[in-house]
Scaffold this motif. Structure first.
Motif, PDB file in Angstrom:
ATOM      1  N   VAL A 113      24.395  42.197   1.731  1.00  0.00           N
ATOM      2  CA  VAL A 113      23.133  41.508   1.989  1.00  0.00           C
ATOM      3  C   VAL A 113      22.547  40.993   0.679  1.00  0.00           C
ATOM      4  N   TYR A 114      22.699  39.695   0.492  1.00  0.00           N
ATOM      5  CA  TYR A 114      22.152  39.026  -0.684  1.00  0.00           C
ATOM      6  C   TYR A 114      22.073  37.529  -0.394  1.00  0.00           C
ATOM      7  N   THR A 115      21.417  36.816  -1.254  1.00  0.00           N
ATOM      8  CA  THR A 115      21.478  35.359  -1.293  1.00  0.00           C
ATOM      9  C   THR A 115      21.890  34.977  -2.711  1.00  0.00           C
ATOM     10  N   PRO A 116      22.279  33.742  -2.940  1.00  0.00           N
ATOM     11  CA  PRO A 116      22.607  33.369  -4.321  1.00  0.00           C
ATOM     12  C   PRO A 116      21.458  33.638  -5.278  1.00  0.00           C
ATOM     13  N   ASP A 117      20.224  33.436  -4.800  1.00  0.00           N
ATOM     14  CA  ASP A 117      19.063  33.590  -5.677  1.00  0.00           C
ATOM     15  C   ASP A 117      18.656  35.042  -5.889  1.00  0.00           C
ATOM     16  N   THR A 118      19.017  35.936  -4.956  1.00  0.00           N
ATOM     17  CA  THR A 118      18.722  37.353  -5.198  1.00  0.00           C
ATOM     18  C   THR A 118      19.807  37.994  -6.046  1.00  0.00           C
ATOM     19  N   MET A 119      20.933  37.324  -6.172  1.00  0.00           N
ATOM     20  CA  MET A 119      22.049  37.877  -6.919  1.00  0.00           C
ATOM     21  C   MET A 119      22.065  37.394  -8.375  1.00  0.00           C
ATOM     22  N   THR A 120      21.723  36.105  -8.582  1.00  0.00           N
ATOM     23  CA  THR A 120      21.816  35.540  -9.927  1.00  0.00           C
ATOM     24  C   THR A 120      20.913  34.309  -9.997  1.00  0.00           C
ATOM     25  N   ILE A 121      21.119  33.457 -10.995  1.00  0.00           N
ATOM     26  CA  ILE A 121      20.404  32.178 -11.080  1.00  0.00           C
ATOM     27  C   ILE A 121      21.406  31.046 -11.132  1.00  0.00           C
ATOM     28  N   ASP A 122      20.964  29.871 -10.780  1.00  0.00           N
ATOM     29  CA  ASP A 122      21.813  28.696 -10.803  1.00  0.00           C
ATOM     30  C   ASP A 122      21.857  28.153 -12.225  1.00  0.00           C
ATOM     31  N   SER A 123      22.948  28.447 -12.912  1.00  0.00           N
ATOM     32  CA  SER A 123      23.074  28.050 -14.307  1.00  0.00           C
ATOM     33  C   SER A 123      24.527  27.732 -14.623  1.00  0.00           C
ATOM     34  N   ASP A 124      24.717  26.722 -15.455  1.00  0.00           N
ATOM     35  CA  ASP A 124      26.055  26.348 -15.875  1.00  0.00           C
ATOM     36  C   ASP A 124      26.445  26.962 -17.215  1.00  0.00           C
ATOM     37  N   LYS A 125      25.574  27.793 -17.751  1.00  0.00           N
ATOM     38  CA  LYS A 125      25.891  28.433 -19.028  1.00  0.00           C
ATOM     39  C   LYS A 125      27.147  29.290 -18.888  1.00  0.00           C
ATOM     40  N   ILE A 126      27.829  29.490 -19.986  1.00  0.00           N
ATOM     41  CA  ILE A 126      29.112  30.196 -19.987  1.00  0.00           C
ATOM     42  C   ILE A 126      29.011  31.616 -19.439  1.00  0.00           C
ATOM     43  N   PHE A 127      27.830  32.238 -19.570  1.00  0.00           N
ATOM     44  CA  PHE A 127      27.648  33.614 -19.086  1.00  0.00           C
ATOM     45  C   PHE A 127      27.872  33.725 -17.581  1.00  0.00           C
ATOM     46  N   PHE A 128      27.691  32.619 -16.878  1.00  0.00           N
ATOM     47  CA  PHE A 128      27.728  32.635 -15.413  1.00  0.00           C
ATOM     48  C   PHE A 128      29.054  32.109 -14.857  1.00  0.00           C
ATOM     49  N   GLN A 129      30.049  31.969 -15.729  1.00  0.00           N
ATOM     50  CA  GLN A 129      31.365  31.503 -15.306  1.00  0.00           C
ATOM     51  C   GLN A 129      32.337  32.687 -15.231  1.00  0.00           C
ATOM     52  N   ILE A 130      33.166  32.700 -14.210  1.00  0.00           N
ATOM     53  CA  ILE A 130      34.182  33.748 -14.054  1.00  0.00           C
ATOM     54  C   ILE A 130      35.456  33.261 -14.734  1.00  0.00           C
ATOM     55  N   GLU A 131      35.939  34.019 -15.699  1.00  0.00           N
ATOM     56  CA  GLU A 131      37.038  33.556 -16.539  1.00  0.00           C
ATOM     57  C   GLU A 131      38.415  33.958 -16.050  1.00  0.00           C
ATOM     58  N   LYS A 132      38.521  34.984 -15.208  1.00  0.00           N
ATOM     59  CA  LYS A 132      39.842  35.396 -14.741  1.00  0.00           C
ATOM     60  C   LYS A 132      39.728  36.123 -13.403  1.00  0.00           C
ATOM     61  N   GLY A 133      40.887  36.392 -12.813  1.00  0.00           N
ATOM     62  CA  GLY A 133      40.907  37.109 -11.540  1.00  0.00           C
ATOM     63  C   GLY A 133      40.904  36.181 -10.339  1.00  0.00           C
ATOM     64  N   THR A 134      40.662  36.749  -9.178  1.00  0.00           N
ATOM     65  CA  THR A 134      40.706  36.011  -7.912  1.00  0.00           C
ATOM     66  C   THR A 134      39.775  34.807  -7.910  1.00  0.00           C
ATOM     67  N   TRP A 135      38.637  34.918  -8.569  1.00  0.00           N
ATOM     68  CA  TRP A 135      37.632  33.841  -8.534  1.00  0.00           C
ATOM     69  C   TRP A 135      37.538  33.099  -9.865  1.00  0.00           C
ATOM     70  N   LYS A 136      38.648  33.029 -10.565  1.00  0.00           N
ATOM     71  CA  LYS A 136      38.704  32.377 -11.879  1.00  0.00           C
ATOM     72  C   LYS A 136      38.142  30.958 -11.818  1.00  0.00           C
ATOM     73  N   ASN A 137      37.361  30.606 -12.851  1.00  0.00           N
ATOM     74  CA  ASN A 137      36.787  29.276 -13.051  1.00  0.00           C
ATOM     75  C   ASN A 137      35.663  28.931 -12.077  1.00  0.00           C
ATOM     76  N   GLN A 138      35.199  29.922 -11.311  1.00  0.00           N
ATOM     77  CA  GLN A 138      34.078  29.660 -10.419  1.00  0.00           C
ATOM     78  C   GLN A 138      32.758  30.066 -11.079  1.00  0.00           C
ATOM     79  N   ASN A 139      31.707  29.397 -10.680  1.00  0.00           N
ATOM     80  CA  ASN A 139      30.365  29.719 -11.117  1.00  0.00           C
ATOM     81  C   ASN A 139      29.777  30.773 -10.179  1.00  0.00           C
ATOM     82  N   LEU A 140      29.102  31.776 -10.748  1.00  0.00           N
ATOM     83  CA  LEU A 140      28.587  32.875  -9.929  1.00  0.00           C
ATOM     84  C   LEU A 140      27.694  32.376  -8.794  1.00  0.00           C
TER      85      LEU A 140
END
Length: 345
Positions: A50-77
């Motif tokens: 139970v979450y929404t994108p906004d309760t989980m994180t913020i909409d940002s393109d900064k590098i901190f919010f990018q997934i670098e490896k694994g199943t969801w590699k290269n996706q934004n949180l």
């Protein structure tokens, strides 16, 4: 620990949680079918996040919010959570359907507003995700609802797990279970370290389970053999329908087979017992004992040549062989006759 009318712990049936997560693919009808399929497979519980994108994180393109490896590699949180989240307006519908078909409905809240919403629909117990193990304010708030809690411990140090446990037990006496977890998706079998379950049982003195992200069922079944009281597995209707979690989820055939194997494992574990089963009582007949292996005339001495220790077990026990050697036959003894004291002078 007790969840509704089910006892969780040693000596109780393993509690099976089917985790829907994002496998609904944004379709309520699919979510309902997943719920029903979990029930048909023999699961005790269907879990949602139970979450929404906004309760989980913020909409940002900064590098901190990018997934670098694994199943969801290269996706934004933010974008990932937008795809994966379960719409909150579905939750009461899903809970009502769960109640109707008699399967428990568990939810993982990721912030306090999610807890408030779940309280409104009458949730019976809560799950804390591994990533939120260190979110002590959230854990404290959930514990204040005074309902049973299941906490995944992936990535957690002993100190972090202990702090979460202390936070919960200081707030609530409604029951707590911890799940061993490897927070990789999918998780490699060689990194599971399932023996930790045994240590956790002793260290924390609560029921311990496994949140399992490995492929297949071997880790789950091994965990049950080591004393796990809860097994949680991601679950989908069909792996051909791709979703955020489908690559490491079980389909109905796999879940049903895993649950059947777990129930067989429970039967095999049984209890500590040295008593013979009915089958073993019969098998005792095929132990070894002392038999005449040649015809022995009355008055003849018994030797290593005319008596031997062989199967089956209708003669004297093997330990008597030394005492028999040199004794005299009281009567004629036919080859293949079990030796007993009535035949010996």
């Amino acid at each position: 620990m007790k969840i509704k009318n089910k006892e969780i712990g040693d000596g109780c049936p393993t509690y099976i949680i089917a985790e829907m997560s994002a496998n609904h693919g944004g379709e309520l009808s699919r979510a309902i079918k997943i719920l029903q399929a979990a029930k048909n497979c023999g699961a005790d519980c269907l879990k949602v996040q139970v979450y929404t994108p906004d309760t989980m994180t913020i909409d940002s393109d900064k590098i901190f919010f990018q997934i670098e490896k694994g199943t969801w590699k290269n996706q934004n949180l933010y974008d990932l959570y937008k795809i994966a989240h379960t719409p909150w307006e579905w939750l009461s519908i899903l809970k009502q359907e769960a109640d109707r078909i008699n399967i428990d409905f568990l939810a993982t809240p990721f912030d306090m507003t999610a807890v408030d919403h779940l309280e409104k629909i009458g949730i019976d117990f809560y799950k804390i995700a591994s990533q939120e193990l260190t979110d002590i304010p959230l854990i404290k708030y959930v514990a204040s609802m005074n309902k049973p809690m299941i906490v995944s411990t992936g990535m957690g140090t002993i100190k972090e797990i202990s702090k979460a446990v202390d936070t919960i037990t200081s707030q609530s006496r409604s029951g707590l279970s911890l799940l061993k977890c490897s927070s990789a998706y999918p998780a490699p079998v060689e990194g599971m370290n399932l023996k930790t379950i045994v240590d956790m049982k002793t260290r924390f003195n609560v029921p311990i389970g496994l949140s399992d992200h490995t492929l297949g069922s071997i880790s789950a079944i091994t965990a049950v053999a080591l004393g796990a009281s809860i097994i949680e597995k991601h679950f989908c209707l069909d792996k051909a329908f791709e979703s955020v979690d489908s690559s490491f989820s079980m389909d109905p055939e796999e879940l049903k087979r895993m649950i059947e194997d777990i129930r067989l494992t429970e039967k095999a574990l049984g209890i500590v017992s040295y008593d013979l089963t009915v089958e073993e009582e019969y098998s005792r007949n095929f132990r070894r004992s002392i038999f005449a292996v040649k015809d022995i005339s009355k008055g003849t001495r018994l030797t290593q040549d005319n008596i031997r220790i062989i199967r089956p077990a209708y003669g004297l026990a093997p330990e008597n062989l030394e005492a028999l050697i040199g004794k005299t036959a009281k009567k004629d003894i036919e080859r293949g006759t079990p030796i007993n004291w009535d035949l010996i002078l």
